[in-house]
Design a protein around this motif. Structure first.
Motif, PDB file in Angstrom:
ATOM      1  N   MET A  12       0.792  -1.334  -0.018  1.00 54.11           N
ATOM      2  CA  MET A  12      -0.084  -0.299   0.105  1.00 54.11           C
ATOM      3  C   MET A  12       1.004   1.331   0.006  1.00 54.11           C
ATOM      4  O   MET A  12       1.923   1.378   0.567  1.00 54.11           O
ATOM      5  CB  MET A  12      -1.094  -0.025   1.258  1.00 54.11           C
ATOM      6  N   HIS A  21       0.358   5.271   0.173  1.00 53.27           N
ATOM      7  CA  HIS A  21      -0.544   6.643   0.743  1.00 53.27           C
ATOM      8  C   HIS A  21      -0.554   7.470  -0.829  1.00 53.27           C
ATOM      9  O   HIS A  21       0.511   7.693  -1.188  1.00 53.27           O
ATOM     10  CB  HIS A  21      -0.186   7.463   1.762  1.00 53.27           C
ATOM     11  N   GLN A  77      -1.942  -0.543  -4.964  1.00 49.95           N
ATOM     12  CA  GLN A  77      -2.943  -0.203  -4.128  1.00 49.95           C
ATOM     13  C   GLN A  77      -2.690   0.939  -3.244  1.00 49.95           C
ATOM     14  O   GLN A  77      -1.456   1.173  -2.884  1.00 49.95           O
ATOM     15  CB  GLN A  77      -2.755  -1.441  -2.834  1.00 49.95           C
ATOM     16  N   GLY A 107      -3.771   4.016  -0.539  1.00 50.11           N
ATOM     17  CA  GLY A 107      -4.366   4.368   0.599  1.00 50.11           C
ATOM     18  C   GLY A 107      -4.762   5.738   0.716  1.00 50.11           C
ATOM     19  O   GLY A 107      -3.898   6.828   0.118  1.00 50.11           O
ATOM     20  N   ASN A 147      -7.199   0.499  -0.466  1.00 48.40           N
ATOM     21  CA  ASN A 147      -7.407  -0.155   0.771  1.00 48.40           C
ATOM     22  C   ASN A 147      -8.248   0.325   1.696  1.00 48.40           C
ATOM     23  O   ASN A 147      -8.352   1.528   2.266  1.00 48.40           O
ATOM     24  CB  ASN A 147      -5.890  -0.083   1.300  1.00 48.40           C
ATOM     25  N   CYS A 180      -7.091  -2.316   6.116  1.00 49.09           N
ATOM     26  CA  CYS A 180      -6.234  -2.320   6.995  1.00 49.09           C
ATOM     27  C   CYS A 180      -6.538  -1.611   8.212  1.00 49.09           C
ATOM     28  O   CYS A 180      -6.929  -0.631   8.461  1.00 49.09           O
ATOM     29  CB  CYS A 180      -4.608  -1.578   6.364  1.00 49.09           C
ATOM     30  N   SER A 227      -4.506  -1.104  11.035  1.00 47.78           N
ATOM     31  CA  SER A 227      -3.479  -0.947  11.990  1.00 47.78           C
ATOM     32  C   SER A 227      -3.713   0.644  12.383  1.00 47.78           C
ATOM     33  O   SER A 227      -4.345   1.625  11.874  1.00 47.78           O
ATOM     34  CB  SER A 227      -1.900  -0.680  11.102  1.00 47.78           C
ATOM     35  N   VAL A 247      -2.751   3.712  10.135  1.00 46.13           N
ATOM     36  CA  VAL A 247      -3.661   3.790   9.259  1.00 46.13           C
ATOM     37  C   VAL A 247      -5.136   4.650   9.676  1.00 46.13           C
ATOM     38  O   VAL A 247      -5.688   5.520   9.033  1.00 46.13           O
ATOM     39  CB  VAL A 247      -4.138   2.544   8.675  1.00 46.13           C
ATOM     40  N   GLN A 248      -5.770   4.058  10.891  1.00 43.94           N
ATOM     41  CA  GLN A 248      -6.498   4.612  11.529  1.00 43.94           C
ATOM     42  C   GLN A 248      -6.477   6.182  11.777  1.00 43.94           C
ATOM     43  O   GLN A 248      -7.445   7.117  11.470  1.00 43.94           O
ATOM     44  CB  GLN A 248      -7.162   3.838  12.734  1.00 43.94           C
ATOM     45  N   GLY A 308      -7.914   3.138   5.383  1.00 41.48           N
ATOM     46  CA  GLY A 308      -7.837   1.715   5.819  1.00 41.48           C
ATOM     47  C   GLY A 308      -9.356   1.213   5.940  1.00 41.48           C
ATOM     48  O   GLY A 308     -10.444   1.880   5.637  1.00 41.48           O
ATOM     49  N   ALA A 309      -9.295   0.292   7.189  1.00 50.34           N
ATOM     50  CA  ALA A 309     -10.533  -0.376   7.756  1.00 50.34           C
ATOM     51  C   ALA A 309     -11.762   0.515   8.177  1.00 50.34           C
ATOM     52  O   ALA A 309     -12.711   0.442   8.046  1.00 50.34           O
ATOM     53  CB  ALA A 309     -10.124  -1.635   8.617  1.00 50.34           C
ATOM     54  N   CYS A 348     -11.740  -4.741   1.297  1.00 53.59           N
ATOM     55  CA  CYS A 348     -12.295  -4.248   2.212  1.00 53.59           C
ATOM     56  C   CYS A 348     -12.428  -5.495   3.107  1.00 53.59           C
ATOM     57  O   CYS A 348     -12.229  -6.718   2.758  1.00 53.59           O
ATOM     58  CB  CYS A 348     -13.788  -3.944   1.833  1.00 53.59           C
TER      59      CYS A 348
END
Length: 328
Positions: free
Chosen positions: A40, A42, A67, A69, A94, A97, A99, A102-103, A108-109, A137
């Motif tokens: 990934m 960014h 990929q 981010g 993405n 993810c 992590s 990432v948050q 990410g997720a 996802c």
């Protein structure tokens, strides 16, 4: 350009610090028909950073996907325009993810809680490139743990034009679990991906998560369009070759002959000043579970980092596998 829909039957997951260009060249040798993914990157790094270093890849890697981010539609769109110029076959967003880093960056997720924003990002990306834009996802995050929410997320993003979803068939806990635990503790629910494909047959669905055996992949491909394997391909790369051969009906090659196909690439990289240790790390697991496998790994681990290390180190590692056992 590769025939995009026909190249998703088998793919290798994007893995940070692992699926760099050297690794992808090796994986391409092992699996000529698999789709490969970058680590990934960014979107802001693509725009502001060292583009040749971040985006450069070897022509042998095709079909290869970048990929990205990020959560800023304008940044993602600009990154897509730049990436298209480098010759990628696909751009993947993405949304999986978990992590902390990432948050903190709101990508990410955690974006699974913001389907409208993901849809806006996808629409901006599609407007900026002719390449397919796909999304990777999870099934959900935190308290969002029901099939209806998952399908509604998919529908919202599909409405923005995304036609392919790579589904890591676990939810993610954004607090309380490490990224490693998020790959292992939340239960796998392949049935959700299978149900999604049955209910949304116009979408291409690729299953990811826990797939390590060819039999698993065969079963999954009865229900979805493709399978994506992750750490098994890195830790035991010959397993990727076996999956390629089983899923595409190609003959198996032995480990040594596959590794020798890397020699021209390795020599060319050494000529460019790349240290052998950066290339050889993806080779360490090739003889996993085989006679001489521990010695093979030991030779590469100890000697590839030395100054001036060259192809002769790999020859020495191969010679260790012919001893017939892990003797020191």
């Amino acid at each position: 350009m590769t025939d995009y829909p026909n190249s998703i039957r088998l793919s290798v997951a994007p893995m940070m610090d692992w699926t760099d260009s050297h690794c992808r060249v090796f994986h391409r040798i092992l699996a000529p028909q698999a789709r490969l993914y970058t680590e990934m990157v960014h979107a802001r790094a693509v725009i502001q950073g060292d583009r040749p270093r971040l985006l450069g890849f070897d022509a042998s890697e095709h079909p290869v996907a970048l990929q990205l981010g990020g959560s800023d539609p304008a940044h993602l769109a600009e990154a897509c325009r730049i990436a298209e110029g480098f010759g990628y076959d696909e751009i993947n967003l993405n949304v999986g993810c978990p992590s902390d880093r990432v948050q903190a960056g709101r990508f990410g997720a955690c974006l699974m809680k913001e389907p409208a924003l993901v849809a806006e990002c996808v629409a901006a990306m599609r407007g900026a490139t002719r390449l397919p834009v796909t999304v990777k996802c999870r099934l959900g995050v935190d308290e969002h743990e029901d099939y209806g929410y998952f399908r509604a997320f998919i529908d919202a993003v599909a409405a923005a034009g995304c036609r392919e979803f790579i589904v890591h068939a676990r939810k993610a806990w954004l607090n309380g679990l490490s990224p490693k635990e998020n790959r292992e503790i939340p239960p796998l629910r392949y049935d959700w991906a299978y149900r999604l494909k049955a209910e949304r047959p116009d979408l291409r669905i690729v299953l990811n998560g826990g797939l390590t055996e060819t039999a698993q992949c065969d079963e999954a491909l009865r229900h979805v369009d493709g399978v994506m394997i992750g750490r098994a391909a890195y830790h035991e790369p010959y397993r990727l070759h076996q999956m390629q051969c089983a899923l595409f009906g190609t003959p198996e090659a032995d480990r040594e002959s596959l590794l020798r196909r890397m020699e021209p690439y390795v020599r060319a990289q050494l000529q460019r000043g790349v240290a052998l240790k950066h290339i050889s790390k993806c080779l360490l697991g090739l003889y996993h579970g085989q006679p001489g496998g521990r010695l093979f790994r030991q030779v590469l681990s100890q000697e590839a980092p030395l100054p001036g290390a060259d192809w002769s180190v790999i020859e020495k590692a191969l010679a260790a596998t012919r001893i017939g056992g892990d003797r020191m």
